[in-house]
Motif scaffolding. Structure first.
Motif, PDB file in Angstrom:
ATOM      1  N   ILE A  44     -30.736  21.108 -39.179  1.00 22.08           N
ATOM      2  CA  ILE A  44     -31.201  19.723 -39.235  1.00 22.08           C
ATOM      3  C   ILE A  44     -30.006  18.799 -39.400  1.00 22.08           C
ATOM      4  O   ILE A  44     -29.136  19.022 -40.250  1.00 22.08           O
ATOM      5  N   MET A  81     -40.307  18.143 -41.370  1.00 20.05           N
ATOM      6  CA  MET A  81     -40.003  19.211 -40.426  1.00 20.05           C
ATOM      7  C   MET A  81     -39.736  20.517 -41.159  1.00 20.05           C
ATOM      8  O   MET A  81     -40.183  21.595 -40.740  1.00 20.05           O
ATOM      9  N   TYR A 122     -32.303  19.834 -34.899  1.00 13.87           N
ATOM     10  CA  TYR A 122     -33.289  18.748 -34.948  1.00 13.87           C
ATOM     11  C   TYR A 122     -32.576  17.491 -35.405  1.00 13.87           C
ATOM     12  O   TYR A 122     -32.053  17.426 -36.524  1.00 13.87           O
ATOM     13  N   LEU A 165     -33.548  19.103 -30.320  1.00 10.99           N
ATOM     14  CA  LEU A 165     -34.868  18.486 -30.451  1.00 10.99           C
ATOM     15  C   LEU A 165     -34.631  17.134 -31.116  1.00 10.99           C
ATOM     16  O   LEU A 165     -34.225  17.072 -32.277  1.00 10.99           O
ATOM     17  N   GLU A 223     -35.816  13.526 -32.521  1.00 17.23           N
ATOM     18  CA  GLU A 223     -36.981  12.803 -33.025  1.00 17.23           C
ATOM     19  C   GLU A 223     -37.231  11.576 -32.143  1.00 17.23           C
ATOM     20  O   GLU A 223     -36.323  10.980 -31.586  1.00 17.23           O
ATOM     21  N   ALA A 282     -39.092  14.874 -29.545  1.00 14.42           N
ATOM     22  CA  ALA A 282     -40.099  15.366 -30.485  1.00 14.42           C
ATOM     23  C   ALA A 282     -41.310  14.431 -30.563  1.00 14.42           C
ATOM     24  O   ALA A 282     -41.660  13.925 -31.629  1.00 14.42           O
ATOM     25  N   TYR A 306     -45.847  19.443 -37.191  1.00 12.42           N
ATOM     26  CA  TYR A 306     -44.489  19.503 -36.643  1.00 12.42           C
ATOM     27  C   TYR A 306     -44.182  20.872 -36.036  1.00 12.42           C
ATOM     28  O   TYR A 306     -43.237  21.006 -35.254  1.00 12.42           O
ATOM     29  N   VAL A 315     -41.591  22.643 -32.399  1.00 15.29           N
ATOM     30  CA  VAL A 315     -40.542  23.638 -32.659  1.00 15.29           C
ATOM     31  C   VAL A 315     -40.847  24.946 -31.932  1.00 15.29           C
ATOM     32  O   VAL A 315     -39.967  25.544 -31.312  1.00 15.29           O
ATOM     33  N   CYS A 357     -40.006  24.650 -28.375  1.00 15.37           N
ATOM     34  CA  CYS A 357     -38.562  24.770 -28.169  1.00 15.37           C
ATOM     35  C   CYS A 357     -38.125  26.229 -28.196  1.00 15.37           C
ATOM     36  O   CYS A 357     -37.309  26.650 -27.369  1.00 15.37           O
TER      37      CYS A 357
END
Length: 323
Positions: free
Chosen positions: A6, A16, A68, A91, A93, A120, A276, A280, A283
């Protein structure tokens, strides 16, 4: 198992993390913040193996696979670009970037570096999306005539939403959802976009009203606001009935009515961690398949959405300082 990281340890990163903490497909590997202390505290709270005091240091870690990007809208372009150049799957947001030109550049760069890049936009990944599509395709409400959708929360106290330099305002934060609700439902090109807004003293939109006119004759009347809670309802009106989606931001159920207004069907959405997880997992599947985009939110979908947002802001005369 994908090693997940993250970038930016804020509130949405915590949401997330709540989701990925329950996904066996994900290894919570790293978190980065501009403050090492913040990253370390976040890593301990959510079970990440490593904490980094800079984004650059985390992206230099060869073990990181999927990042992310959870920073403010204004920084998505810069941070996603860093990830791509480091060879990481990304990914990002929503909103993906602040404008379509930034989005185009990132998409081309990701293709060049052969990494997955996905926005996302969680409503496109949730099971409810397919449920609505199936209902429409079944002909239960006939041909689509009109769509209405709104999303509003009392979030005017959030500092980042009031700052033009952080691409604040209702449009990129909540307005994207009514727009995507319409785009997911109507598979036709746009003929016209009409938009108006009420602005804050800082110059960002407090609330907005958007009308999309599609080439096939369907009209979508959309509203979003950061001033008050709305019913968050999305309604698809057909010539033989209507489909009501309860909470377009995270569907809580679907009700179908006939043309006389009588309820004829209730659809229950499956239980979830917090919603969420679906983006993921998409992905992870795409990475395993060697895909550079997720079919649920394709690069084309992202670009179309960004171009609509650009046109809306152009009509308002609203430009972000970061552009």
């Amino acid at each position: 198992m994908v090693k997940f990281a993250i970038l930016a340890a804020g509130g949405i990163a915590a949401k997330m993390s709540q989701a990925v903490s329950q996904l066996p497909e994900i290894q919570r590997y790293a978190v980065a913040s501009r403050s090492y202390e913040r990253a370390e505290a976040f890593a301990k709270e959510w079970g990440y193996e490593k904490a980094y005091g800079s984004y650059e240091a985390m992206l230099a870690d060869p073990e990181v696979e999927l990042v992310y990007v959870a920073s403010p809208h204004s920084h998505h372009y810069e941070h996603a670009k860093m990830c791509i150049l480091a060879g990481k799957h990304v990914l990002v947001e929503k909103a993906f970037t602040v404008n379509a030109n930034q989005a185009k550049e990132l998409i081309e760069l990701a293709k060049e570096h052969k990494v997955l890049l996905t926005e996302a936009m969680w409503t496109r990944f949730m099971p409810a999306r397919q449920m609505v599509d199936d209902l429409v395709a079944s002909g239960i409400i006939g041909n689509i005539m009109t769509i209405t959708a709104n999303l509003g929360y009392d979030i005017k106290q959030k500092e980042r939403l009031l700052k033009p330099e952080l691409a604040g305002g209702a449009l990129l934060d909540v307005g994207v959802y009514p727009i995507q609700f319409a785009l997911m439902t109507v598979h036709s090109s746009l003929r016209k976009i009409s938009a108006d807004a009420v602005f804050s003293p800082e110059g960002v939109d407090y609330a907005n009203s958007i009308t999309l006119t599609f080439e096939n004759g369907v009209l979508a009347v959309l509203h979003s606001t950061m001033l008050s809670l709305t019913d968050r309802e999305g309604i698809i009106y057909g010539d033989n009935g209507s489909i009501h989606v309860h909470n377009i931001n995270n569907c809580e159920g679907i009700t179908v009515y006939d043309k006389a207004g009588f309820k004829i069907k209730e659809v229950t959405v499956p239980p979830q961690i917090n919603g969420y997880e679906y983006e993921v997992l998409a992905c992870v599947e795409a990475i395993h398949n060697g895909d550079l985009e997720c079919s649920q939110m394709s690069h084309e979908d992202t670009l179309r959405g960004m171009e609509i947002l650009d046109e809306i802001r152009s009509q308002w005369g609203m430009k972000y300082p970061c552009e």
